[in-house]
Design a protein around this motif. Structure first.
Motif, PDB file in Angstrom:
ATOM      1  N   ALA A 236       0.803  -1.231   0.000  1.00 26.84           N
ATOM      2  CA  ALA A 236       0.000   0.000   0.000  1.00 26.84           C
ATOM      3  C   ALA A 236       0.832   1.276   0.000  1.00 26.84           C
ATOM      4  N   ARG A 237       2.139   1.155   0.225  1.00 25.66           N
ATOM      5  CA  ARG A 237       2.966   2.337   0.489  1.00 25.66           C
ATOM      6  C   ARG A 237       2.882   3.397  -0.606  1.00 25.66           C
ATOM      7  N   ASP A 238       3.013   3.012  -1.853  1.00 27.96           N
ATOM      8  CA  ASP A 238       2.998   4.001  -2.943  1.00 27.96           C
ATOM      9  C   ASP A 238       1.674   4.752  -2.987  1.00 27.96           C
ATOM     10  N   ALA A 239       0.581   4.022  -2.804  1.00 28.93           N
ATOM     11  CA  ALA A 239      -0.741   4.665  -2.817  1.00 28.93           C
ATOM     12  C   ALA A 239      -0.906   5.586  -1.617  1.00 28.93           C
ATOM     13  N   ILE A 240      -0.367   5.182  -0.467  1.00 28.75           N
ATOM     14  CA  ILE A 240      -0.453   6.010   0.745  1.00 28.75           C
ATOM     15  C   ILE A 240       0.252   7.351   0.515  1.00 28.75           C
ATOM     16  N   TYR A 241       1.445   7.292  -0.062  1.00 27.24           N
ATOM     17  CA  TYR A 241       2.202   8.516  -0.313  1.00 27.24           C
ATOM     18  C   TYR A 241       1.502   9.382  -1.360  1.00 27.24           C
ATOM     19  N   LYS A 244      -2.122  10.437   0.229  1.00 26.95           N
ATOM     20  CA  LYS A 244      -2.045  11.059   1.549  1.00 26.95           C
ATOM     21  C   LYS A 244      -3.154  10.543   2.463  1.00 26.95           C
ATOM     22  N   GLU A 245      -3.369   9.240   2.417  1.00 23.56           N
ATOM     23  CA  GLU A 245      -4.418   8.621   3.235  1.00 23.56           C
ATOM     24  C   GLU A 245      -4.034   7.172   3.513  1.00 23.56           C
ATOM     25  N   ILE A 246      -4.394   6.684   4.695  1.00 27.98           N
ATOM     26  CA  ILE A 246      -4.183   5.280   5.028  1.00 27.98           C
ATOM     27  C   ILE A 246      -5.390   4.777   5.813  1.00 27.98           C
ATOM     28  N   LYS A 284       4.897   8.213   8.151  1.00 23.39           N
ATOM     29  CA  LYS A 284       5.602   8.326   6.868  1.00 23.39           C
ATOM     30  C   LYS A 284       4.643   8.754   5.761  1.00 23.39           C
ATOM     31  N   GLY A 285       5.018   9.780   5.058  1.00 25.36           N
ATOM     32  CA  GLY A 285       4.172  10.311   4.003  1.00 25.36           C
ATOM     33  C   GLY A 285       3.125  11.282   4.503  1.00 25.36           C
ATOM     34  N   ASP A 286       3.044  11.441   5.831  1.00 23.75           N
ATOM     35  CA  ASP A 286       2.108  12.380   6.467  1.00 23.75           C
ATOM     36  C   ASP A 286       0.668  12.193   5.974  1.00 23.75           C
ATOM     37  N   GLY A 314      -0.945  14.252  17.257  1.00 24.46           N
ATOM     38  CA  GLY A 314      -1.062  15.261  16.219  1.00 24.46           C
ATOM     39  C   GLY A 314      -1.474  14.756  14.851  1.00 24.46           C
ATOM     40  N   PHE A 315      -1.978  13.514  14.772  1.00 27.66           N
ATOM     41  CA  PHE A 315      -2.417  12.978  13.479  1.00 27.66           C
ATOM     42  C   PHE A 315      -3.785  13.532  13.101  1.00 27.66           C
ATOM     43  N   ASP A 316      -3.993  13.674  11.803  1.00 24.66           N
ATOM     44  CA  ASP A 316      -5.304  14.054  11.274  1.00 24.66           C
ATOM     45  C   ASP A 316      -6.011  12.785  10.818  1.00 24.66           C
TER      46      ASP A 316
END
Length: 549
Positions: A236-241, A244-246, A284-286, A314-316
């Protein structure tokens, strides 16, 4: 003994931001990254990681070093153990000098994984279960789903491939009883678990033979720590970056089905609640975090803990609770894709979710319980940033039917980080030391022009640099401080040395004029020497340092 060239090859592959980021939440700060130091208790981040220099340094406790030093200090390992752990994590093959001890053979996990996958084709019951759950053949292949047979078959396979059983035990694929060995995964559908770099580090297993433990995971090992891993994060990492969502779910099947439906940022915790050790990976990837939990008591309790943890860090993001016994996997199977889309888009923000569930624990019609609810709500808000405290103070007051003035936040000001003021001389010397380290081609100019004894603030640090002791905490503290950049080229260094030496010799000239204990001949000699040096410096000539006259 590990071969030197193998160690250098591993170092070249490592990225310190990635290595440290698996343990510490790092946030971009200029060209560096900052986080809370894992080696001492602090609230305000003073731990700095430099991707350019590939080192870390804490301005609070002085800890510092490279990737290998970090693993040694954090995991309490010696030098060879830290190298072997990093090599295993980054799928790097070490070589050893002849006759020395060889590292644990981590290829066991990869070999078993391929074998489990091949066995799935031979087990109709396991395939039927996956098909009944709606999992496509393409997903079986993509996620490497397999089947683990009986214990004897697995042990026989490992022995026939000449694998060391002690290695298999160390990696968690074989267990050791009082009198026998046994396979950890027996008659289970297997789900390989990968590190963020794609290295296979363990397995999850789902029983299809009615075992009381429906799911099991690999035990803790040198590679596998379920509190720092997320299932399918590698896929999932590439899609997460990019997005900007997980989406964080509770199970393997939820993740696989969500990916089938296009929710390709889905991951899952590994049979454990979300912990603070997961936060560096989630950071990672905020991304925006969506926690997707079952609507039973256990699921709501886990969601509440996660929402408190993530909001305080501090996560959104927000929380989605699946009610009426549903879960993401079933909703995908039943083609409720648009409903899932709506649920994820309308996730309840962490802070609102937390406050709502705090208040639900009390009978607000009872004044005493309302007061208790207010104190617990305020206590939670105090874990947030001052701005969020102020924003949600009114929200909490409105839910309680109270005036916001009754809610006393009393935010504590954060303790200061490394903000000591520096004099011009201090700053100049720091820049000189940085130049000596980052531009070794200028070292001869520096050494020929001055001695470390001429520095008033950082003579010791310059001497350490000249001796090659770059990992000394005092040196690293200077290298990691971005306030004082190095001199950017030879001309810049030349001009600064001219300015520094001219000031130095002018001070020495004034000093010698008042040294009445000197003989007339000695004083005359020193005055002529200093004036001669100053005249050359005024003409822009660097003069060699001759020691004390």
């Amino acid at each position: 003994m590990i071969a030197t060239d193998a160690i250098e090859g591993l170092k070249a592959r490592l990225d310190i931001v990635d290595v440290v980021g698996n343990y510490v939440e790092l946030r971009k700060a200029g060209t560096n990254f900052k986080g809370v130091c894992p080696f001492h208790d602090e609230k305000t981040p003073s731990f700095v990681v430099s991707p350019h220099k590939q080192i870390y340094h804490c301005f609070g406790c002085g800890a510092g070093g490279d990737s290998i030093k970090f693993i040694m200090e954090h995991d309490k390992l010696n030098y060879p153990e830290a190298i072997e752990k990093l090599a295993a994590q980054y799928n790097y093959t070490l070589t050893y000098t002849q006759g020395s001890h060889q590292k644990t053979d981590t290829k066991i996990i990869d070999t078993l994984n391929l074998w489990y996958q091949s066995l799935l084709e031979q087990h109709p019951q396991a395939k039927a279960y996956l098909q009944e759950r709606g999992i496509y053949s393409s997903s079986i292949e993509r996620f490497g789903i397999g089947y683990a047979p009986g214990s004897k078959e697995t042990l026989s396979y490992l022995q026939s491939n000449l694998f060391n059983m002690n290695d298999a035990i160390a990696l968690g694929v074989v267990g050791k009883g009082e009198n026998n060995l046994y396979a950890r995964f027996i008659e289970r559908i297997t789900f390989p678990i990968y590190a963020t770099n794609g290295t296979t580090v363990g397995f999850g297993g789902r029983t299809i033979s009615g075992h009381s433990a429906k799911y099991v995971n690999s035990p803790q090992s040198k590679l596998f720590n379920k509190s720092r891993l997320l299932y399918a994060y590698h896929q999932a990492r590439d899609a997460i970056y990019k997005k900007k969502e997980i989406i964080v779910t509770e199970g393997y099947l939820d993740v696989i089905m969500l990916h089938q439906a296009g929710f390709d940022t889905a991951v899952a915790t590994l049979g454990t609640a979300l912990t603070s050790e997961h936060l560096p990976l989630l950071r990672k990837g905020d991304p925006r975090i969506i926690m997707a939990y079952d609507g039973d008591n256990a699921g709501i309790s886990a969601a509440l803990k996660a929402a408190k943890l993530l909001s305080s860090a501090g996560f959104d993001g927000g929380v989605v609770i699946f009610s009426q016994g549903r879960d993401p996997a079933d909703m995908v199977k039943n083609a409720h894709i648009e409903e899932l889309n709506t649920l994820f888009r309308s996730a309840q923000p962490f802070i609102e979710f937390t406050l709502q569930h705090i208040l639900q624990q009390y009978r607000l019609s009872n004044p005493k319980e309302k007061e208790q609810a207010m104190h617990e709500g305020v206590g939670y808000l105090k874990t947030l940033s001052p701005l969020l405290q102020e924003e949600y103070k009114s929200y909490l007051a409105s839910q309680l039917g109270l005036s916001p003035s009754l809610l006393k936040m009393h935010s504590q000001a954060p303790s200061p980080s490394y903000t000591a003021t520096t004099t011009y001389g201090d700053a100049w010397e720091r820049s000189l030391i940085k130049t000596a380290v980052e531009h070794p081609e200028y070292l001869n100019i520096i050494v020929d022009s001055l001695s470390s004894s001429l520095l008033q603030h950082h003579a010791h640090e310059l001497e350490l640099v000249l001796q090659g002791n770059l990992n000394d905490p005092a040196v690293m503290s200077i290298l990691m401080d971005e306030r004082n950049p190095p001199f950017h080229d030879a001309a810049h260094l030349h001009d600064n040395l001219i300015f520094f030496l001219r000031n130095h010799y002018e001070k020495m000239l004034k000093k010698v004029k008042f040294q009445h204990e000197l003989s007339l001949d000695r004083k005359s000699f020193l005055i002529r020497s200093y004036r001669h040096k100053i005249e050359k410096l005024k003409r822009g000539e660097l003069i060699p340092y001759e020691g004390h006259l």
